[in-house]
Design an enzyme around this catalytic site. Structure first.
Site, PDB file in Angstrom:
ATOM      1  N   GLY A  87       7.275 -10.222  -1.154  1.00 20.14           N
ATOM      2  CA  GLY A  87       6.628 -10.110   0.171  1.00 20.14           C
ATOM      3  C   GLY A  87       5.754 -11.041   0.386  1.00 20.14           C
ATOM      4  O   GLY A  87       5.325 -12.018  -0.326  1.00 20.14           O
ATOM      5  N   GLY A 107      -0.596 -20.510   8.362  1.00 17.83           N
ATOM      6  CA  GLY A 107       0.598 -20.183   7.642  1.00 17.83           C
ATOM      7  C   GLY A 107       1.767 -20.441   7.873  1.00 17.83           C
ATOM      8  O   GLY A 107       2.695 -19.584   7.818  1.00 17.83           O
ATOM      9  N   GLU A 108       2.009 -21.422   8.485  1.00 13.06           N
ATOM     10  CA  GLU A 108       3.296 -22.184   8.958  1.00 13.06           C
ATOM     11  C   GLU A 108       4.235 -22.236   7.684  1.00 13.06           C
ATOM     12  O   GLU A 108       5.354 -21.895   7.658  1.00 13.06           O
ATOM     13  CB  GLU A 108       3.118 -23.497   9.659  1.00 13.06           C
ATOM     14  CG  GLU A 108       4.444 -23.821  10.250  1.00 13.06           C
ATOM     15  CD  GLU A 108       4.640 -24.917  11.057  1.00 13.06           C
ATOM     16  OE1 GLU A 108       5.517 -25.635  11.353  1.00 13.06           O
ATOM     17  OE2 GLU A 108       3.258 -25.230  11.514  1.00 13.06           O
ATOM     18  N   ARG A 110       4.204 -20.214   5.020  1.00 13.35           N
ATOM     19  CA  ARG A 110       4.750 -18.923   4.687  1.00 13.35           C
ATOM     20  C   ARG A 110       5.659 -18.609   5.623  1.00 13.35           C
ATOM     21  O   ARG A 110       6.705 -17.815   5.247  1.00 13.35           O
ATOM     22  CB  ARG A 110       3.390 -18.186   4.529  1.00 13.35           C
ATOM     23  CG  ARG A 110       2.545 -17.974   3.568  1.00 13.35           C
ATOM     24  CD  ARG A 110       1.119 -17.295   3.603  1.00 13.35           C
ATOM     25  NE  ARG A 110       0.233 -18.104   4.146  1.00 13.35           N
ATOM     26  CZ  ARG A 110      -0.750 -17.758   4.758  1.00 13.35           C
ATOM     27  NH1 ARG A 110      -1.039 -16.622   4.990  1.00 13.35           N
ATOM     28  NH2 ARG A 110      -1.558 -18.810   5.430  1.00 13.35           N
ATOM     29  N   GLU A 141      -6.876 -25.311   6.000  1.00 14.82           N
ATOM     30  CA  GLU A 141      -5.914 -24.600   5.312  1.00 14.82           C
ATOM     31  C   GLU A 141      -4.922 -25.681   4.556  1.00 14.82           C
ATOM     32  O   GLU A 141      -4.695 -25.326   3.200  1.00 14.82           O
ATOM     33  CB  GLU A 141      -4.969 -23.689   5.939  1.00 14.82           C
ATOM     34  CG  GLU A 141      -3.892 -22.977   5.241  1.00 14.82           C
ATOM     35  CD  GLU A 141      -2.755 -22.462   5.957  1.00 14.82           C
ATOM     36  OE1 GLU A 141      -2.436 -21.178   5.651  1.00 14.82           O
ATOM     37  OE2 GLU A 141      -2.316 -22.780   6.986  1.00 14.82           O
ATOM     38  N   ARG A 145      -4.914 -26.457   0.268  1.00 15.65           N
ATOM     39  CA  ARG A 145      -3.721 -26.437  -0.502  1.00 15.65           C
ATOM     40  C   ARG A 145      -3.181 -27.886  -0.984  1.00 15.65           C
ATOM     41  O   ARG A 145      -2.060 -27.802  -1.394  1.00 15.65           O
ATOM     42  CB  ARG A 145      -2.765 -25.462   0.336  1.00 15.65           C
ATOM     43  CG  ARG A 145      -3.273 -24.020   0.423  1.00 15.65           C
ATOM     44  CD  ARG A 145      -2.192 -23.432   1.243  1.00 15.65           C
ATOM     45  NE  ARG A 145      -2.524 -21.851   1.367  1.00 15.65           N
ATOM     46  CZ  ARG A 145      -3.535 -21.272   1.987  1.00 15.65           C
ATOM     47  NH1 ARG A 145      -4.364 -21.918   2.425  1.00 15.65           N
ATOM     48  NH2 ARG A 145      -3.515 -20.069   1.771  1.00 15.65           N
TER      49      ARG A 145
END
Length: 316
Positions: A87, A107-108, A110, A141, A145
């Protein structure tokens, strides 16, 4: 050695934004669901039994200030497989865009992977941001990463500086970077478009780009670029040749790619002359009597530039 962390993490940025937002504590109570707060949620937001929020994934649209343009398909596929198994662990940060849609603030990647995994709902946290903050959150973000290529990062820095009217030092403090790091990134935007494209595509590295930027003369810069992509120069060789070009030298490349260079020394010389004149990668296959020439270009502007060089005055 452990990798140093950014001075300001994404969690701190999301928590300290001076904006209103919904959290699980605001929409739940000790008895379970809070009906009044649940009615306050925008259409499409669901309150789960554990107090978390979720959203129909079809309602999500990209952050208009998302600095990242390139998403590696293989990495997305791997993440989607993980999402199928476990998930989405970290909620996607969103903002109400109106008309039943929501911007992806953080969170694009994800979200894209969740769609590949076939999810119809995704965990979210709902917040509200200024236009400047949308960019800042997305930039932080991606930096954390290491998801941005050098040009994407530089463009995001530049846009954030313009939106917030920030100095380089202020920007560096906002994103948790050294000022010199920000300054070196912004310098990449001074490269011609085709050289920027080569950096994005991995044809050259940031080290090569810095060597190109150190060349004083535009024509010499073009010559060095051709040598880097045409002869697979190392960063150190590129730096040495940049220094020689600044002194007025026109040395040939010290190292050539064995895969691309012809074995005939006369053809090697001719190939190098093409590289120096055209300022791009050139490959000759065949012999002095018969063969083929391959010329690389990296954008429409680069193609127009090469056409002008080759056509010369015979364009009328």
């Amino acid at each position: 050695m452990a990798k140093p962390r950014l001075g300001r993490g994404l969690d701190a940025l999301l928590a300290d934004n001076g904006t209103s937002h919904f959290s699980s504590t605001e929409v739940t109570s000790e008895e379970g669901f809070s009906g009044a707060n649940r009615r306050d949620l925008p259409e499409g937001i669901h309150l789960e039994e554990d107090g978390s929020l979720s959203l129909d994934i079809s309602r999500l649209i990209p952050n208009p200030h998302q600095p990242r343009v390139e998403f590696e398909e293989e990495a997305l596929t791997e993440l989607s497989q993980s999402i199928k198994e476990h998930g989405v662990i970290q909620p996607v940060t969103i903002e109400d865009a109106g008309d039943g849609q929501f911007y992806i603030i953080a969170g694009e990647r994800r979200t894209r992977a969740a769609k590949l995994a076939g999810l119809t709902k995704i965990p979210v946290q709902l917040k509200k941001y200024s236009e400047e903050k949308k960019l800042e959150v997305a930039l932080i973000e991606n930096i954390q990463r290491e998801d941005l290529n050098p040009i994407e990062e530089a463009l995001a820095y530049n846009k954030l500086m313009e939106m917030g009217q920030l100095s380089q030092e202020e920007l560096a403090r906002r994103v948790g970077k050294n000022r010199s790091t920000v300054a070196n990134a912004l310098r990449l935007l001074k490269l011609p478009e085709d050289m920027q494209s080569a950096l994005i595509n991995g044809e050259i590295t940031a080290g090569h780009a810095r060597a190109l930027l150190s060349v004083n003369d535009v024509s010499d810069q073009r010559i060095l670029f051709g040598r880097i992509v045409g002869s697979s120069l190392s960063v150190r060789d590129a730096e040495q040749q940049a220094a020689e070009l600044n002194k007025g030298g026109r040395i040939s490349t010290t190292k050539s790619s064995k895969k691309e260079s012809p074995t005939d020394p006369d053809l090697q010389y001719i190939q190098q002359q093409f590289i120096d004149i055209l300022g791009t990668k050139v490959s000759i296959k065949g012999s002095l009597e018969k063969g083929s020439i391959s010329i690389d270009y990296y954008s429409k502007d680069d193609l127009d530039r090469l056409y002008s060089i080759i056509a010369g005055n015979n364009t009328q």
